[in-house]
Design a protein around this motif. Structure first.
Motif, mmCIF file in Angstrom:
data_model
loop_
_atom_site.group_PDB
_atom_site.id
_atom_site.type_symbol
_atom_site.label_atom_id
_atom_site.label_comp_id
_atom_site.label_asym_id
_atom_site.label_seq_id
_atom_site.Cartn_x
_atom_site.Cartn_y
_atom_site.Cartn_z
ATOM 1 N N PHE A 106 0.819 -1.214 0.000
ATOM 2 C CA PHE A 106 0.000 0.000 0.000
ATOM 3 C C PHE A 106 0.850 1.260 0.000
ATOM 4 C CE2 PHE A 106 -2.568 3.284 2.013
ATOM 5 C CZ PHE A 106 -3.734 3.186 1.285
ATOM 6 N N MET A 107 1.892 1.249 0.807
ATOM 7 C CA MET A 107 2.712 2.455 0.904
ATOM 8 C C MET A 107 3.395 2.767 -0.419
ATOM 9 S SD MET A 107 4.329 1.963 4.693
ATOM 10 C CE MET A 107 5.404 0.663 4.092
ATOM 11 N N ARG A 108 3.966 1.743 -1.028
ATOM 12 C CA ARG A 108 4.652 1.969 -2.293
ATOM 13 C C ARG A 108 3.673 2.327 -3.391
ATOM 14 N NH1 ARG A 108 8.695 -3.209 -1.731
ATOM 15 N NH2 ARG A 108 10.276 -2.209 -0.421
ATOM 16 N N GLN A 109 2.492 1.734 -3.353
ATOM 17 C CA GLN A 109 1.508 2.030 -4.386
ATOM 18 C C GLN A 109 1.055 3.484 -4.302
ATOM 19 O OE1 GLN A 109 -2.322 1.961 -3.981
ATOM 20 N NE2 GLN A 109 -2.955 0.974 -5.875
ATOM 21 N N GLN A 110 0.884 3.979 -3.070
ATOM 22 C CA GLN A 110 0.457 5.364 -2.905
ATOM 23 C C GLN A 110 1.589 6.323 -3.290
ATOM 24 O OE1 GLN A 110 -2.634 6.521 -2.089
ATOM 25 N NE2 GLN A 110 -3.259 4.392 -2.342
ATOM 26 N N ALA A 111 2.824 5.958 -2.971
ATOM 27 C CA ALA A 111 3.945 6.800 -3.378
ATOM 28 C C ALA A 111 4.033 6.873 -4.901
ATOM 29 C CB ALA A 111 5.247 6.248 -2.791
ATOM 30 N N MET A 112 3.810 5.736 -5.563
ATOM 31 C CA MET A 112 3.817 5.713 -7.017
ATOM 32 C C MET A 112 2.645 6.517 -7.577
ATOM 33 S SD MET A 112 3.612 2.407 -9.558
ATOM 34 C CE MET A 112 1.976 1.985 -8.950
ATOM 35 N N GLY A 113 1.486 6.407 -6.907
ATOM 36 C CA GLY A 113 0.313 7.164 -7.354
ATOM 37 C C GLY A 113 0.532 8.657 -7.293
ATOM 38 N N SER A 114 1.240 9.112 -6.259
ATOM 39 C CA SER A 114 1.532 10.534 -6.147
ATOM 40 C C SER A 114 2.389 11.011 -7.310
ATOM 41 C CB SER A 114 2.237 10.825 -4.822
ATOM 42 O OG SER A 114 2.592 12.178 -4.709
ATOM 43 N N ARG A 115 3.350 10.191 -7.730
ATOM 44 C CA ARG A 115 4.202 10.567 -8.856
ATOM 45 C C ARG A 115 3.412 10.573 -10.162
ATOM 46 N NH1 ARG A 115 9.674 10.647 -7.941
ATOM 47 N NH2 ARG A 115 10.395 9.852 -5.925
ATOM 48 N N MET A 116 2.505 9.615 -10.318
ATOM 49 C CA MET A 116 1.760 9.523 -11.566
ATOM 50 C C MET A 116 0.694 10.603 -11.680
ATOM 51 S SD MET A 116 1.319 5.382 -11.915
ATOM 52 C CE MET A 116 0.421 5.581 -13.477
ATOM 53 N N ILE A 117 0.009 10.896 -10.569
ATOM 54 C CA ILE A 117 -1.106 11.841 -10.612
ATOM 55 C C ILE A 117 -0.641 13.278 -10.450
ATOM 56 C CG2 ILE A 117 -3.247 12.534 -9.457
ATOM 57 C CD1 ILE A 117 -3.630 9.578 -8.700
ATOM 58 N N PHE A 118 0.255 13.514 -9.477
ATOM 59 C CA PHE A 118 0.692 14.877 -9.168
ATOM 60 C C PHE A 118 2.079 15.199 -9.703
ATOM 61 C CE2 PHE A 118 -2.179 13.579 -5.665
ATOM 62 C CZ PHE A 118 -3.204 14.488 -5.921
ATOM 63 N N ASN A 119 2.758 14.183 -10.273
ATOM 64 C CA ASN A 119 4.091 14.370 -10.831
ATOM 65 C C ASN A 119 5.073 14.903 -9.786
ATOM 66 O OD1 ASN A 119 6.024 14.220 -12.860
ATOM 67 N ND2 ASN A 119 5.707 16.361 -13.481
ATOM 68 N N ARG A 120 4.992 14.349 -8.567
ATOM 69 C CA ARG A 120 5.904 14.741 -7.498
ATOM 70 C C ARG A 120 5.983 13.612 -6.469
ATOM 71 N NH1 ARG A 120 2.722 18.714 -3.220
ATOM 72 N NH2 ARG A 120 1.113 17.192 -2.661
ATOM 73 N N PRO A 121 7.098 13.532 -5.752
ATOM 74 C CA PRO A 121 7.173 12.565 -4.643
ATOM 75 C C PRO A 121 6.197 12.964 -3.542
ATOM 76 C CG PRO A 121 9.353 13.388 -5.233
ATOM 77 C CD PRO A 121 8.351 14.261 -5.936
ATOM 78 N N ILE A 122 5.629 11.998 -2.888
ATOM 79 C CA ILE A 122 4.684 12.303 -1.817
ATOM 80 C C ILE A 122 5.429 12.926 -0.644
ATOM 81 C CG2 ILE A 122 4.819 10.017 -0.727
ATOM 82 C CD1 ILE A 122 1.750 10.278 -0.326
ATOM 83 N N PRO A 123 4.922 14.023 -0.063
ATOM 84 C CA PRO A 123 5.611 14.669 1.065
ATOM 85 C C PRO A 123 5.765 13.712 2.244
ATOM 86 C CG PRO A 123 3.933 16.117 0.157
ATOM 87 C CD PRO A 123 3.745 14.788 -0.508
ATOM 88 N N VAL A 124 6.918 13.778 2.893
ATOM 89 C CA VAL A 124 7.219 12.828 3.960
ATOM 90 C C VAL A 124 6.290 13.002 5.146
ATOM 91 C CG1 VAL A 124 9.017 11.953 5.495
ATOM 92 C CG2 VAL A 124 9.617 12.771 3.224
ATOM 93 N N ASN A 125 5.981 14.254 5.524
ATOM 94 C CA ASN A 125 5.113 14.438 6.686
ATOM 95 C C ASN A 125 3.716 13.873 6.443
ATOM 96 O OD1 ASN A 125 4.377 16.400 4.822
ATOM 97 N ND2 ASN A 125 3.831 17.910 6.387
#
Length: 256
Positions: A106-125
């Motif tokens: 789940f964590m990796r999928q959401q991190a990948m989703g952030s890159r695909m949808i928002f074109n950025r790494p998901i913020p750490v906080n």
């Protein structure tokens, strides 16, 4: 005198206002091999001590990469860490054995989703604030994700028939605001630190980190790793030494 009466159920408070099952889970983290984390202005570093069950066995993996900018180190029950890393997205969409096989990272999928949808790494906080409730059939957008599972862990301290996770995490990451270091505990809480250690004999490492943490901010990467190795060495038994076989190092920050 109340411990034997109130420690069999994680949903019942003792008269002193304590949840003994949660305290036992925190003790499980203390039994795991040590993990040390520290950060400077430019980098965050994780160092972990790996255990082996014997001369013929390989060393246990202690670190996991979540995304290019985020990684975790674990102390406690590795199987519980695996459950937290692999969360079922739609637990009610299938039944029986099909449901058990429907897990994904789940964590990796959401991190990948952030890159695909928002074109950025998901913020750490955001990644560390809470994780979507895995008991819900709803699929959450990446904007609601956060790694560290406080909400996922909190559920297990409130529902009958479940137990708290017996694993703690140190999480390092790099985003637009710089490097970060977070700790997650089985009680469902997470905090950001300049330096932190968890696991067996972690207090010895904390003592070293507390003495030197003011130096960390201006350290370069090599100096930061050296401080981490000194802290990790404090957790060893007297007849043991750090080697390239029993030590793992994870780095995030500039150029990583």
């Amino acid at each position: 005198m109340f411990r034997n009466t109130y420690d069999s159920d994680n949903t019942v408070f003792s008269p002193q206002g304590r949840l003994h099952q949660v305290e036992y889970a925190l003790e499980a983290v203390k039994q795991g091999s040590a993990v040390v984390g520290l950060k400077s202005k430019t980098h965050a570093v994780l160092l972990a001590l790996k255990r082996s069950t014997g001369e013929l066995a390989s060393y246990q993996q202690k670190m996991f990469r979540i995304d290019d900018h985020v990684g975790i180190g674990i102390a406690g029950l590795t199987s519980d860490a695996r459950v937290l890393r692999f969360v079922e997205l739609h637990p009610y969409s299938r039944s029986g054995n099909d449901q058990l096989g429907a897990s994904s990272n789940f964590m990796r999928q959401q991190a990948m989703g952030s890159r695909m949808i928002f074109n950025r790494p998901i913020p750490v906080n955001r990644l560390v604030s809470s994780i979507a409730d895995s008991t819900s059939p709803v699929s959450y957008p990446p904007s609601q994700l956060v790694i560290v599972f406080p909400e996922e862990a909190q559920i297990n301290t409130q529902e009958y028939g479940r137990r708290p996770y017996g694993v703690g995490f140190l999480v390092i990451g790099q985003d637009h605001s710089g490097p970060h270091l977070y700790e997650f505990s089985p009680s469902g809480t997470s905090y950001e630190y300049y330096a932190m250690s968890i696991g067996a004999r972690s207090q010895s490492a904390k003592t070293y980190l507390e003495k030197h943490y003011e130096e960390f901010e201006d350290c370069d990467l090599e100096e930061l790793i050296n401080h981490g190795l000194h802290a990790l060495r404090e957790t060893l038994q007297q007849d043991k030494e750090l080697t390239n076989l029993n030590t793992s190092i994870g780095i995030t920050g500039e150029w990583y």
